[in-house]
Design a protein around this motif. Structure first.
Motif, PDB file in Angstrom:
ATOM      1  N   PHE A  74     -15.357   6.279   8.935  1.00  0.00           N
ATOM      2  CA  PHE A  74     -14.494   5.929   7.808  1.00  0.00           C
ATOM      3  C   PHE A  74     -15.244   6.074   6.475  1.00  0.00           C
ATOM      4  CE2 PHE A  74     -11.701   2.943  10.602  1.00  0.00           C
ATOM      5  CZ  PHE A  74     -11.035   4.051  11.108  1.00  0.00           C
ATOM      6  N   TYR A  75     -16.586   6.030   6.546  1.00  0.00           N
ATOM      7  CA  TYR A  75     -17.380   6.191   5.314  1.00  0.00           C
ATOM      8  C   TYR A  75     -17.149   7.564   4.675  1.00  0.00           C
ATOM      9  CZ  TYR A  75     -20.344   8.490   8.756  1.00  0.00           C
ATOM     10  OH  TYR A  75     -20.783   9.302   9.767  1.00  0.00           O
ATOM     11  N   GLU A  76     -16.662   8.512   5.460  1.00  0.00           N
ATOM     12  CA  GLU A  76     -16.384   9.839   4.888  1.00  0.00           C
ATOM     13  C   GLU A  76     -15.163   9.823   3.984  1.00  0.00           C
ATOM     14  OE1 GLU A  76     -15.905  12.636   8.088  1.00  0.00           O
ATOM     15  OE2 GLU A  76     -18.052  12.711   8.529  1.00  0.00           O
ATOM     16  N   VAL A  77     -14.284   8.844   4.201  1.00  0.00           N
ATOM     17  CA  VAL A  77     -13.025   8.834   3.454  1.00  0.00           C
ATOM     18  C   VAL A  77     -12.782   7.506   2.711  1.00  0.00           C
ATOM     19  CG1 VAL A  77     -11.806  10.602   4.791  1.00  0.00           C
ATOM     20  CG2 VAL A  77     -11.876   8.257   5.660  1.00  0.00           C
ATOM     21  N   GLN A  78     -13.808   6.640   2.683  1.00  0.00           N
ATOM     22  CA  GLN A  78     -13.696   5.356   1.998  1.00  0.00           C
ATOM     23  C   GLN A  78     -14.933   5.132   1.141  1.00  0.00           C
ATOM     24  OE1 GLN A  78     -10.877   2.492   3.163  1.00  0.00           O
ATOM     25  NE2 GLN A  78     -10.406   4.551   2.451  1.00  0.00           N
ATOM     26  N   LYS A  79     -14.725   4.710  -0.106  1.00  0.00           N
ATOM     27  CA  LYS A  79     -15.864   4.533  -1.000  1.00  0.00           C
ATOM     28  C   LYS A  79     -16.367   3.086  -1.025  1.00  0.00           C
ATOM     29  CE  LYS A  79     -18.324   5.837  -4.786  1.00  0.00           C
ATOM     30  NZ  LYS A  79     -19.664   5.886  -4.228  1.00  0.00           N
ATOM     31  N   TYR A  80     -15.443   2.117  -1.061  1.00  0.00           N
ATOM     32  CA  TYR A  80     -15.840   0.726  -1.297  1.00  0.00           C
ATOM     33  C   TYR A  80     -15.718  -0.148  -0.047  1.00  0.00           C
ATOM     34  CZ  TYR A  80     -15.002   2.472  -5.974  1.00  0.00           C
ATOM     35  OH  TYR A  80     -15.012   3.230  -7.108  1.00  0.00           O
ATOM     36  N   LEU A  81     -16.740  -0.943   0.155  1.00  0.00           N
ATOM     37  CA  LEU A  81     -16.694  -1.915   1.255  1.00  0.00           C
ATOM     38  C   LEU A  81     -16.955  -3.308   0.695  1.00  0.00           C
ATOM     39  CD1 LEU A  81     -18.394  -1.540   4.733  1.00  0.00           C
ATOM     40  CD2 LEU A  81     -18.329  -3.726   3.573  1.00  0.00           C
ATOM     41  N   THR A  82     -16.046  -4.224   0.986  1.00  0.00           N
ATOM     42  CA  THR A  82     -16.234  -5.613   0.560  1.00  0.00           C
ATOM     43  C   THR A  82     -16.516  -6.468   1.789  1.00  0.00           C
ATOM     44  OG1 THR A  82     -14.592  -5.209  -1.159  1.00  0.00           O
ATOM     45  CG2 THR A  82     -15.219  -7.515  -0.760  1.00  0.00           C
ATOM     46  N   VAL A  83     -17.619  -7.213   1.724  1.00  0.00           N
ATOM     47  CA  VAL A  83     -17.984  -8.089   2.842  1.00  0.00           C
ATOM     48  C   VAL A  83     -17.070  -9.315   2.798  1.00  0.00           C
ATOM     49  CG1 VAL A  83     -19.829  -9.451   3.875  1.00  0.00           C
ATOM     50  CG2 VAL A  83     -20.359  -7.274   2.760  1.00  0.00           C
ATOM     51  N   THR A  84     -16.089  -9.341   3.678  1.00  0.00           N
ATOM     52  CA  THR A  84     -15.126 -10.454   3.693  1.00  0.00           C
ATOM     53  C   THR A  84     -15.221 -11.289   4.963  1.00  0.00           C
ATOM     54  OG1 THR A  84     -13.493  -8.903   4.577  1.00  0.00           O
ATOM     55  CG2 THR A  84     -13.404  -9.353   2.191  1.00  0.00           C
ATOM     56  N   ASN A  85     -15.619 -10.676   6.054  1.00  0.00           N
ATOM     57  CA  ASN A  85     -15.672 -11.368   7.352  1.00  0.00           C
ATOM     58  C   ASN A  85     -14.447 -12.252   7.578  1.00  0.00           C
ATOM     59  OD1 ASN A  85     -18.246 -10.439   8.327  1.00  0.00           O
ATOM     60  ND2 ASN A  85     -19.212 -11.729   6.761  1.00  0.00           N
ATOM     61  N   HIS A  86     -13.268 -11.738   7.247  1.00  0.00           N
ATOM     62  CA  HIS A  86     -12.084 -12.601   7.202  1.00  0.00           C
ATOM     63  C   HIS A  86     -11.542 -13.036   8.561  1.00  0.00           C
ATOM     64  CE1 HIS A  86     -10.904  -8.359   6.727  1.00  0.00           C
ATOM     65  NE2 HIS A  86      -9.930  -8.664   7.550  1.00  0.00           N
ATOM     66  N   VAL A  87     -11.876 -12.309   9.591  1.00  0.00           N
ATOM     67  CA  VAL A  87     -11.443 -12.756  10.934  1.00  0.00           C
ATOM     68  C   VAL A  87     -12.331 -12.115  11.997  1.00  0.00           C
ATOM     69  CG1 VAL A  87      -9.681 -10.936  11.257  1.00  0.00           C
ATOM     70  CG2 VAL A  87      -9.414 -13.084  12.473  1.00  0.00           C
ATOM     71  N   TYR A  88     -12.527 -12.829  13.099  1.00  0.00           N
ATOM     72  CA  TYR A  88     -13.274 -12.289  14.233  1.00  0.00           C
ATOM     73  C   TYR A  88     -12.265 -11.704  15.212  1.00  0.00           C
ATOM     74  CZ  TYR A  88     -16.112 -12.077  18.478  1.00  0.00           C
ATOM     75  OH  TYR A  88     -16.756 -11.644  19.610  1.00  0.00           O
ATOM     76  N   SER A  89     -12.395 -10.425  15.504  1.00  0.00           N
ATOM     77  CA  SER A  89     -11.470  -9.781  16.450  1.00  0.00           C
ATOM     78  C   SER A  89     -12.108  -9.581  17.818  1.00  0.00           C
ATOM     79  CB  SER A  89     -11.105  -8.378  15.958  1.00  0.00           C
ATOM     80  OG  SER A  89      -9.989  -8.371  15.135  1.00  0.00           O
ATOM     81  N   PRO A  90     -11.457 -10.045  18.882  1.00  0.00           N
ATOM     82  CA  PRO A  90     -11.936  -9.691  20.219  1.00  0.00           C
ATOM     83  C   PRO A  90     -11.256  -8.412  20.725  1.00  0.00           C
ATOM     84  CG  PRO A  90     -10.579 -11.717  20.248  1.00  0.00           C
ATOM     85  CD  PRO A  90     -10.354 -11.020  18.943  1.00  0.00           C
ATOM     86  N   TRP A  91     -11.848  -7.795  21.705  1.00  0.00           N
ATOM     87  CA  TRP A  91     -11.156  -6.805  22.526  1.00  0.00           C
ATOM     88  C   TRP A  91     -10.930  -7.466  23.878  1.00  0.00           C
ATOM     89  CZ3 TRP A  91     -15.269  -2.781  20.836  1.00  0.00           C
ATOM     90  CH2 TRP A  91     -14.797  -2.037  19.751  1.00  0.00           C
ATOM     91  N   ILE A  92      -9.981  -6.934  24.634  1.00  0.00           N
ATOM     92  CA  ILE A  92      -9.743  -7.493  25.964  1.00  0.00           C
ATOM     93  C   ILE A  92      -9.631  -6.358  26.981  1.00  0.00           C
ATOM     94  CG2 ILE A  92      -7.233  -7.658  25.554  1.00  0.00           C
ATOM     95  CD1 ILE A  92      -7.340 -10.277  27.281  1.00  0.00           C
ATOM     96  N   VAL A  93     -10.279  -6.553  28.134  1.00  0.00           N
ATOM     97  CA  VAL A  93     -10.228  -5.564  29.214  1.00  0.00           C
ATOM     98  C   VAL A  93      -9.029  -5.910  30.094  1.00  0.00           C
ATOM     99  CG1 VAL A  93     -11.419  -4.595  31.216  1.00  0.00           C
ATOM    100  CG2 VAL A  93     -12.726  -5.220  29.166  1.00  0.00           C
ATOM    101  N   LEU A  94      -8.109  -4.967  30.208  1.00  0.00           N
ATOM    102  CA  LEU A  94      -6.836  -5.213  30.900  1.00  0.00           C
ATOM    103  C   LEU A  94      -6.674  -4.351  32.146  1.00  0.00           C
ATOM    104  CD1 LEU A  94      -4.429  -5.076  27.797  1.00  0.00           C
ATOM    105  CD2 LEU A  94      -5.182  -7.153  28.989  1.00  0.00           C
ATOM    106  N   VAL A  95      -5.979  -4.931  33.137  1.00  0.00           N
ATOM    107  CA  VAL A  95      -5.640  -4.205  34.361  1.00  0.00           C
ATOM    108  C   VAL A  95      -4.126  -4.290  34.548  1.00  0.00           C
ATOM    109  CG1 VAL A  95      -6.133  -3.956  36.823  1.00  0.00           C
ATOM    110  CG2 VAL A  95      -7.801  -5.092  35.346  1.00  0.00           C
TER     111      VAL A  95
END
Ligand code: TF8
Length: 336
Positions: free
Chosen positions: A222-243
């Motif tokens: 995404f750094y190829e197409v985005q210039k600015y990054l703001t450190v917000t840490n606004h939410v922790y996202s999990p992934w889940i392994v599903l069957v």
């Protein structure tokens, strides 16, 4: 064949089968395992480890065909394929499951956890199990949670230093009402899109920005197409392994154990790998030319105050009991 020759052939075969798989009720199985990021991502590396563990523990009988980069479709499409039994496994965001199991919205609560330790304790404890077990009625079996990570904001318009800087920014969010509401509340023009369409949406400027963990901003380029990054840490996202539950119910106990053990190994590996990568990612993103800014404590507090206004609607959605139980668990963790 004579009895003697059959016996010799059988013995020879048995000698070839690795010890682990002997005396176990394991049949040849092909597992189509889909995921959304690319092979070189933290997600891809952990799927690879899972596949190796399954093959090893089943003596090569259970084969995992890992398909990344959303080649089997975005999260929501794979979830439906699992429910219908057309695909066996996947790993993806819990956020895209909210339409199927409303309790999953718990993990979208802004600033729910302060650090990875709290996240692990919640997800691997009774609350994480309770939420994951709700999937069963809908035709899915959740094995384990992996780390996607703390999410941060990127965009191409301007450095976001104050809340007002978000005004009018067209921001891609996950296909989920909590995220939609959260970013509308912050003043952004939130647009839900599947992850698989995100890079090109940023590239063609159909949207101005997005939010994801450092790892993904790096591995999806995404750094190829985005210039600015703001450190917000606004939410922790999990992934889940599903069957697919349809498929899971047809497996023997031994086969289910192979999958569960490998899932746990992949979880432990994935969290370590993700955290090690995240620790270095910000510097790498800087080196790739992104302009990074942190929020002043005042601005961080303003953003937090605004974002946590969606908490009441999340609580109503997931149920007051689950909400209160989560707050109590967090209070215990923090006092310990
Ligand atoms: C997102 C998520 C993605 C996941 C992944 C494709 O922004 O953070 O990481 O959906 O499984 O969509």
């Amino acid at each position: 064949m004579t009895l003697r020759r059959t016996l010799i052939a059988t013995l020879a075969l048995a000698a070839l089968a690795p010890l682990a798989a002997q005396a176990q009720d394991i049949k040849p199985r092909l597992i189509r395992f889909g995921y959304g990021l690319n092979e070189q991502s933290n997600q891809g590396r952990a799927v690879k480890l899972f596949a190796e563990e399954v093959e090893k523990a089943s003596g090569g009988k259970m084969k995992v065909r890992a398909v990344g980069a959303a080649a089997l479709g975005p999260d929501t499409q794979m979830q439906q394929a699992l429910i219908g039994g057309a695909q066996e496994m996947m790993v993806g965001s819990t956020a895209t499951l909210v339409g199927i199991t409303k309790e999953m919205a718990l993990w979208d609560t802004p600033f729910l956890v302060n650090n990875a330790k709290e996240a692990d304790a919640l997800l691997d404890g009774p609350i994480g199990s309770k939420v994951k077990d709700k999937l069963q009625d809908k035709g899915l079996v959740g094995l384990v949670y992996w780390e996607n990570g703390f999410r941060n904001l990127t965009n191409n318009k301007r450095a976001v230093a104050r809340l007002e800087d978000l005004d009018g920014i067209k921001l891609r969010v996950m296909q989920n009402n909590v995220f939609l509401e959260s970013f509308k509340t912050l003043g952004a023009n939130a647009v839900p899109l599947p992850f698989s369409e995100l890079f090109s949406a940023l590239e063609t400027k159909a949207v101005d920005g997005q939010e994801n963990p450092y790892n993904t901003i790096l591995s999806s380029k995404f750094y190829e197409v985005q210039k600015y990054l703001t450190v917000t840490n606004h939410v922790y996202s999990p992934w889940i392994v599903l069957v697919s539950k349809k498929w899971w119910d047809g497996l023997s106990k031994d086969e289910q154990k192979v999958l569960m053990d490998a899932a746990k190994k992949s979880r432990d590996f994935e969290r370590q790998d993700t955290r090690a990568e995240a620790a270095k990612a910000l510097d790498e993103l800087k080196a790739k030319g992104m302009q990074i800014n942190e929020l002043t404590p005042t601005e961080a507090a303003r953003m937090r105050d605004k974002l946590t206004r969606v908490n009441a609607s999340i609580a109503a959605n997931v149920g007051m009991d689950l909400w209160n139980e989560t707050q109590a668990a967090l209070a215990t963790l923090r006092s310990g």
